[in-house]
Scaffold this motif. Sequence first.
Motif, PDB file in Angstrom:
ATOM      1  N   GLY A 514      57.330 -36.923  -6.855  1.00 38.00           N
ATOM      2  CA  GLY A 514      57.370 -37.340  -5.455  1.00 38.00           C
ATOM      3  C   GLY A 514      58.777 -37.668  -5.005  1.00 38.00           C
ATOM      4  N   LEU A 515      59.636 -37.972  -5.971  1.00 36.83           N
ATOM      5  CA  LEU A 515      61.041 -38.252  -5.641  1.00 36.83           C
ATOM      6  C   LEU A 515      61.909 -37.969  -6.849  1.00 36.83           C
ATOM      7  CD1 LEU A 515      63.433 -39.477  -4.046  1.00 36.83           C
ATOM      8  CD2 LEU A 515      62.713 -41.722  -4.827  1.00 36.83           C
ATOM      9  N   LEU A 516      62.818 -37.028  -6.687  1.00 40.48           N
ATOM     10  CA  LEU A 516      63.859 -36.816  -7.698  1.00 40.48           C
ATOM     11  C   LEU A 516      65.153 -37.222  -7.029  1.00 40.48           C
ATOM     12  CD1 LEU A 516      65.090 -35.706 -10.312  1.00 40.48           C
ATOM     13  CD2 LEU A 516      64.996 -33.426  -9.328  1.00 40.48           C
ATOM     14  N   LEU A 566      71.733 -36.264  -1.484  1.00 46.24           N
ATOM     15  CA  LEU A 566      72.462 -37.438  -1.975  1.00 46.24           C
ATOM     16  C   LEU A 566      72.261 -38.710  -1.136  1.00 46.24           C
ATOM     17  CD1 LEU A 566      74.338 -37.895  -4.289  1.00 46.24           C
ATOM     18  CD2 LEU A 566      76.250 -37.337  -2.830  1.00 46.24           C
ATOM     19  N   ASP A 567      71.978 -39.804  -1.827  1.00 47.69           N
ATOM     20  CA  ASP A 567      71.869 -41.092  -1.146  1.00 47.69           C
ATOM     21  C   ASP A 567      72.412 -42.187  -2.053  1.00 47.69           C
ATOM     22  OD1 ASP A 567      71.304 -43.272   0.378  1.00 47.69           O
ATOM     23  OD2 ASP A 567      69.132 -43.180   0.150  1.00 47.69           O
ATOM     24  N   ALA A 568      73.738 -42.196  -2.226  1.00 52.69           N
ATOM     25  CA  ALA A 568      74.334 -43.268  -3.028  1.00 52.69           C
ATOM     26  C   ALA A 568      75.209 -44.099  -2.104  1.00 52.69           C
ATOM     27  CB  ALA A 568      75.161 -42.684  -4.164  1.00 52.69           C
ATOM     28  N   VAL A 657      61.187 -35.487   5.181  1.00 51.67           N
ATOM     29  CA  VAL A 657      62.118 -36.604   5.332  1.00 51.67           C
ATOM     30  C   VAL A 657      61.553 -37.850   4.684  1.00 51.67           C
ATOM     31  CG1 VAL A 657      63.036 -35.749   7.515  1.00 51.67           C
ATOM     32  CG2 VAL A 657      61.081 -37.304   7.543  1.00 51.67           C
ATOM     33  N   MET A 658      62.441 -38.783   4.379  1.00 49.45           N
ATOM     34  CA  MET A 658      62.033 -40.105   3.940  1.00 49.45           C
ATOM     35  C   MET A 658      61.816 -40.951   5.199  1.00 49.45           C
ATOM     36  SD  MET A 658      62.527 -40.422   0.454  1.00 49.45           S
ATOM     37  CE  MET A 658      62.841 -42.164   0.181  1.00 49.45           C
ATOM     38  N   ILE A 659      60.820 -41.801   5.156  1.00 48.24           N
ATOM     39  CA  ILE A 659      60.660 -42.793   6.223  1.00 48.24           C
ATOM     40  C   ILE A 659      61.135 -44.104   5.619  1.00 48.24           C
ATOM     41  CG2 ILE A 659      59.003 -43.968   7.740  1.00 48.24           C
ATOM     42  CD1 ILE A 659      59.411 -41.024   8.456  1.00 48.24           C
TER      43      ILE A 659
END
Length: 780
Positions: A514-516, A566-568, A657-659
Motif C-alpha cells: 500500500g506504500l513503498l 520522494l517525500d523526505a 495521491v496521498m490524502i
Amino acid sequence: MAVLWLDDVSADDLDTVGGKGASLGELTAAGLPVPPGFVVTAGTYRTFIEEAGIDEELFAAMDIDPEDSAALREAEETARDLILGTELPESVREEILDAYRTMGDDGDEAFVAVRSSATAEDLPDASFAGQQETFLNVREEALLERVKECWASLFSQRAIYYRQRQGFPHSEVDIAVVVQRMVDAEKSGVMFTSHPSTGEPEIIIEAAWGLGEAVVSGSVSPDNYVVDRETATVDEVTVADKKILMEKDPETGETVTRDVPEDRREARVLSDGEIERLVELGRRVEDHYGNPQDVEWAVYDGEVYMLQSRPITTISDSADGAGTTPSSTERAAAATDAIDADGSGTGAKAGGGTEDDDVLFRGLGASPGIVSGEVRIVTKLDHLDQVAEGDIIVTEMTMPDMVPAMKRAVGIVTDEGGMTSHAAIVSRELGVPAVVGTGSATSALSDGQVVTIDGDKGTIRQGRATQEEEEYEPVEAVRPETPVKPMTATEVKVNVSIPEAAERAAATGADGVGLLRIEHMVLSLGVTPEKYIADNGADAYVEELVDGIREVAEEFYPRPVRARTLDAPTDEFRELEGGEGEPNEHNPMMGWRGIRRSLDKTDVFRQELTAFKRLYEMGYDNVELMLPLVNDAADVEAAKRHMEAVGIDPVKRRWGVMIETPASALAIEELAECGIDFASFGTNDLTQYTLAVDRNNSNVADRFDELHPTVLTLIGDVIETCRELDVDTSICGQAGSKPEMVDFLVEEGVTSISANIDAVRDVQHEVKRTEQKLILDDVR
Ligand code: PEP
Ligand code: MG
C-alpha cells in the motif's frame, strides 16, 4: 563536412545536429550570447561506421533478448570496442581538431564541453534514451576519444534495451556531438522568464558564485531576485548565505567544490547591471520561443552567457499562485524531540516510573521483541563498522545509511524519534526489536554495557534476559502457516520502506504494497539526489530507484505495489553529503517536502518519474505511482504534466495521491477530476495537520490522536465521495495497523488497508470480523 558551426545551424538542421545542437544553433541565430561551438554532425558518425565497415557487426551484436542482462552488457561492450577501437579517418580527425583549435584564446588550448545530441529519428522518448554522454572540461588530447565515447553511448545497455523492447531498429538511430567552449563562470544560475508556478510576467533569477552545477544540483542556497518583466524593476532581493561554490581546478581541469571566502558568503551576487542584462535576455528568449523559458546562464569576464533554455512545464493552468520558491520555505518554530506518535501514552520519559527494578529507562516500544546484547554507541557514521553481529545499536537517531549496521544488530535504541521515525519503520521491517525516543540512551548507557531491550514495553534493563524471555521470533514466523489469510472484501496490504524487507512483507500474504516509501532508498545513497546526479549522472540515479522499486515489485508480482515519489524533509536531506545547501527550516514537517519540493526541483522529480516509466517498460505493470502531500488539483495537474512529459500515460497506468492534509481531503472532488485511480490516507500527516500537532514533538505527543473525531470526519467524507466517483480509497499511515481504525474504515467502505509487516495478520482478521459483523447486522 564533418562539422557545422553553431552560427550556421538552424532549427531545420535537427536531423544533422540533433536536438541540443539545433536549440543552441537557434539561440545563436537569434543573437543570444551562446558560448561558441560546433557540432560533429550525425552524418559523420554514420559515415564513420559505414566506411570503417563496422556497421553490420555493430547492429548484429544488438540482436539480443533485452531481458537477458548478461547479453545486454555484452552488446554494450561490443559496441564500445568496435567504436572506440576503430581509427577515425584522417580527414575527419583534421576537421574536428582544426575547428577546435580556432576556439582557444591567444594560442591557449580551449576547455570544451563535449555533449551528445540525439537526432530526430532517435527514440520517441528522448527524455529516457536521450541521456547519452556529456564530458566537461575536455582539451585537445582527449577530444577525439570523447567524441567517439558519445557515439558509443548510443549503445548503452539502457538504450539497447529500450530499442529492442520497442522494436526500434538500431540502424536507424544517429547521433551528433556538440563541442562548445566552457564558460569559467564567476557567477551563474537559473532564470525563469515567467513565474514558474503562476505564469505571471515576473522574472525570477537565482544566482550563486562559480559554476551553475551548484545551483542546478541544489547544493547551495542561491540569492533570489524577483523582477517585474515589464518595467524591469527589481521587486525583491533575497541574499542567501552561500557556503560553497563549484569551479574548475586550474591544475586538473576537474570541477571541484570549495568554501566561499568569508567576505563573499553573504554578499549579493548580481549587480543591477547584470540583472538588467539578464532581464533583457529573458525577454528575448521568451519572445523567441513564444513561451516561458527556464534558462541556465553564467557570467564570465563581465559577459552574460546563455547555456541552455527549456520551456517551463510547471505553470499551472489555473495559475492561482500555488507553489513556492525554495527561499520562502522557512516556517514557524517547533521543537523536534522524542515523540509518542501512536497515542499509546507510553511517551518517552527517561528515568520515569519503574515497575521493574532493573529498568534503567524507557522509550517507545517501536518494534516488538526482547533481546539482550552489548551496547554499541554510534554517534558518527564512521562508528558503524564497530557494530558487530549481536550488538545493540544505541544512537541519537538512525539514519538511512545505518541500515546495513541495523541488519547486523540484534536491537536498536534511539534518543529521538517516534513510531513513524526512520528507526521505528526500518527496525519493524527488519524484524529487529527497537525502543525509540528514550531521550537519553546515548548518555545514560556506555559502550560494551550489557542490556536487555523490550520492543513491546519500551524498556531498557540492565543485564541479560532469561532465555525464555529472549525467545522472540518475528510475528509472522511464529504464527501457523495455515489457515492462510482469511478472504476479505477489503484488501489488506502492507507498507514497505526498505527493499530488503520485501520478502518478509510478501510472506505475510498481503494483497500488495500500500506504500513503498522511496525516500529510504534515496537517503541510503548517503548523498542528496542532487549531488548523486551531479556526481554520477541522472542515469545512475534512475538505475538506483529502478533497482529498489523493482526488488519489491518483483517479490509481489502481480500483486500491486504503490510506490510513492520522494517525500523526505529537509532536515533528513541535510544529514547527507551535499545537504549543506538545504534550507534550515524551523518546522521541516511543514516545509519543503513531498510534491512541493518535487514541483520546485523538477529535474530530480523527472528522474523519479523516469524510473517508473522504465519499470513499466520492463513489464512491471503492477507498479502504481503515488504523489505525497498534495493540497489541490493544481499540485496534481502539475505532477501529471511531468508524468506525461517523461512518457507515462496517466490513463493507462494506475496512479493516485496521498490524502495527508485537510486541504486535500476537502478538495477530493477536484482531485478525482484529475483522473486519479486512488486516494490513500496518510494519517501520520493528516493527523498532525488537522490537529496542529507536530508528529515529532514529544511535548504534544499526548495530543496526537489519529482517531480524533475531526480526523475521522475528513476520512469518512473522502471515502463517501470517492465511492460516488469510483475512486479507490486506502490507508497507509501508521493508524492502518490499529483495530479501531480498521473497524471504522471497513464500516465506511474503504477499498484497502495497508499495515505494518508485523500487523498484517491481525489486520486481516480484524477486517474479516468487521465485514462479517456488517453482513450479519444487515440480515438480522
Ligand atoms: C503518512 O503521512 O501517514 C504517511 C504514510 O507518510 P509518511 O509517514 O511517510 O509521512
Ligand atoms: Mg506522510
